[in-house]
Design a protein around this motif. Sequence first.
Motif, mmCIF file in Angstrom:
data_model
loop_
_atom_site.group_PDB
_atom_site.id
_atom_site.type_symbol
_atom_site.label_atom_id
_atom_site.label_comp_id
_atom_site.label_asym_id
_atom_site.label_seq_id
_atom_site.Cartn_x
_atom_site.Cartn_y
_atom_site.Cartn_z
ATOM 1 N N ARG A 19 0.962 -1.089 -0.071
ATOM 2 C CA ARG A 19 0.077 -0.449 -0.201
ATOM 3 C C ARG A 19 0.380 1.281 0.048
ATOM 4 O O ARG A 19 0.631 2.108 -0.619
ATOM 5 C CB ARG A 19 -0.339 -0.071 1.365
ATOM 6 C CG ARG A 19 -2.231 -1.013 1.311
ATOM 7 C CD ARG A 19 -2.881 -1.377 1.770
ATOM 8 N NE ARG A 19 -4.046 -2.192 1.952
ATOM 9 C CZ ARG A 19 -4.973 -1.747 2.730
ATOM 10 N NH1 ARG A 19 -5.136 -1.159 3.744
ATOM 11 N NH2 ARG A 19 -5.858 -2.774 2.538
ATOM 12 N N ILE A 23 0.741 3.808 -2.401
ATOM 13 C CA ILE A 23 0.595 5.835 -2.308
ATOM 14 C C ILE A 23 1.505 6.654 -2.891
ATOM 15 O O ILE A 23 2.077 7.883 -2.582
ATOM 16 C CB ILE A 23 0.802 6.058 -0.799
ATOM 17 C CG1 ILE A 23 -0.956 5.141 -0.704
ATOM 18 C CG2 ILE A 23 0.605 6.929 -0.154
ATOM 19 C CD1 ILE A 23 -1.570 4.620 0.841
ATOM 20 N N TYR A 53 -11.073 6.471 -6.782
ATOM 21 C CA TYR A 53 -9.541 6.255 -5.805
ATOM 22 C C TYR A 53 -8.836 7.081 -6.086
ATOM 23 O O TYR A 53 -7.928 7.180 -5.059
ATOM 24 C CB TYR A 53 -8.868 5.050 -6.568
ATOM 25 C CG TYR A 53 -9.496 3.883 -6.408
ATOM 26 C CD1 TYR A 53 -10.503 3.745 -6.081
ATOM 27 C CD2 TYR A 53 -8.859 3.243 -7.466
ATOM 28 C CE1 TYR A 53 -11.137 2.192 -5.908
ATOM 29 C CE2 TYR A 53 -9.936 2.113 -7.868
ATOM 30 C CZ TYR A 53 -10.897 1.117 -6.707
ATOM 31 O OH TYR A 53 -11.814 0.042 -6.989
ATOM 32 N N MET A 56 -8.885 9.180 -2.102
ATOM 33 C CA MET A 56 -8.876 7.592 -0.877
ATOM 34 C C MET A 56 -7.166 7.543 -1.081
ATOM 35 O O MET A 56 -6.258 7.784 -0.485
ATOM 36 C CB MET A 56 -9.434 6.877 -1.870
ATOM 37 C CG MET A 56 -10.490 6.287 -1.677
ATOM 38 S SD MET A 56 -11.067 4.445 -2.575
ATOM 39 C CE MET A 56 -11.179 3.635 -0.428
ATOM 40 N N PHE A 57 -6.082 7.955 -2.052
ATOM 41 C CA PHE A 57 -4.781 7.865 -2.451
ATOM 42 C C PHE A 57 -3.837 9.052 -1.386
ATOM 43 O O PHE A 57 -2.880 9.312 -0.806
ATOM 44 C CB PHE A 57 -4.048 8.224 -3.428
ATOM 45 C CG PHE A 57 -4.116 6.501 -4.904
ATOM 46 C CD1 PHE A 57 -3.209 5.443 -3.515
ATOM 47 C CD2 PHE A 57 -4.974 5.864 -4.763
ATOM 48 C CE1 PHE A 57 -2.793 4.578 -4.181
ATOM 49 C CE2 PHE A 57 -5.369 4.629 -5.092
ATOM 50 C CZ PHE A 57 -3.782 3.744 -4.639
ATOM 51 N N GLN A 59 -5.087 10.580 1.379
ATOM 52 C CA GLN A 59 -5.227 10.324 2.956
ATOM 53 C C GLN A 59 -4.121 9.736 3.236
ATOM 54 O O GLN A 59 -3.601 9.381 4.513
ATOM 55 C CB GLN A 59 -6.443 8.544 2.821
ATOM 56 C CG GLN A 59 -7.933 9.667 2.616
ATOM 57 C CD GLN A 59 -8.800 8.591 2.846
ATOM 58 O OE1 GLN A 59 -8.389 7.072 3.567
ATOM 59 N NE2 GLN A 59 -9.816 8.282 2.866
ATOM 60 N N LEU A 63 -4.805 5.562 4.920
ATOM 61 C CA LEU A 63 -5.703 4.403 3.319
ATOM 62 C C LEU A 63 -4.334 3.516 3.881
ATOM 63 O O LEU A 63 -4.918 2.058 3.766
ATOM 64 C CB LEU A 63 -5.068 5.333 2.534
ATOM 65 C CG LEU A 63 -5.848 4.646 1.079
ATOM 66 C CD1 LEU A 63 -7.292 3.853 1.052
ATOM 67 C CD2 LEU A 63 -5.318 5.078 -0.493
ATOM 68 N N LYS A 66 -6.463 1.221 6.170
ATOM 69 C CA LYS A 66 -7.877 0.707 6.027
ATOM 70 C C LYS A 66 -8.435 -0.566 5.289
ATOM 71 O O LYS A 66 -7.207 -1.137 5.639
ATOM 72 C CB LYS A 66 -8.463 1.770 4.956
ATOM 73 C CG LYS A 66 -9.668 2.004 5.185
ATOM 74 C CD LYS A 66 -10.260 3.129 3.992
ATOM 75 C CE LYS A 66 -11.882 2.934 4.230
ATOM 76 N NZ LYS A 66 -12.811 3.736 4.615
ATOM 77 N N ASN A 76 -12.137 -1.426 -2.144
ATOM 78 C CA ASN A 76 -10.725 -1.288 -1.986
ATOM 79 C C ASN A 76 -9.961 -0.543 -3.432
ATOM 80 O O ASN A 76 -9.026 -1.752 -4.271
ATOM 81 C CB ASN A 76 -10.158 -3.222 -1.296
ATOM 82 C CG ASN A 76 -8.909 -3.240 -1.103
ATOM 83 O OD1 ASN A 76 -7.839 -1.955 -1.739
ATOM 84 N ND2 ASN A 76 -8.881 -4.358 -0.535
#
Length: 157
Positions: A19, A23, A53, A56-57, A59, A63, A66, A76
């Motif tokens: 993840r 990011i 998305y 979300m990235f 965050q 993220l 999460k 997801n």
Amino acid sequence: MTASISATGMFGNNREEIRRFFIACWNRREEPLLSLSPLEQQVLHVIELHPEYHGMFEQGEALVQKDFPGGTESGNPFYHLGLHLSLLEQISTDRPPGIRQLHAEFRTSYGEVHTAEHAMIEVLEAALWEAQAMNRMPDDTAYLEALRTRLREKQAG
């Protein structure tokens, strides 16, 4: 039956590490493309294809931590984008043999690369789910046949 269908082969199995890599790729989107490795370029490309998305990235670490329910309908981004990357890896290596040609046929039938790849990813996800449920390696022959069936249905429809 071989192990060429892989959802984590490029990154390993550490959820947080994977993840953070995604990011980090997103955070480098303003940098010159040539400053990114080929893998970073590929990850960034699939993220850019999914504006749903992007927020979300932003965050960051939140993220990373999460939890998402299972399946693609969970929202997801890592799961969905990982399927994209797995498919792209299959196409680039033509593993399982014949997937590259099927991708070309899907592109022709669907008319748009991203839409064609989403159709293929649905089949990939089903193949991976079945293998996991049966506690065995994915069956490349069945996977390719399922792709051919999906393509015939699209062409007939």
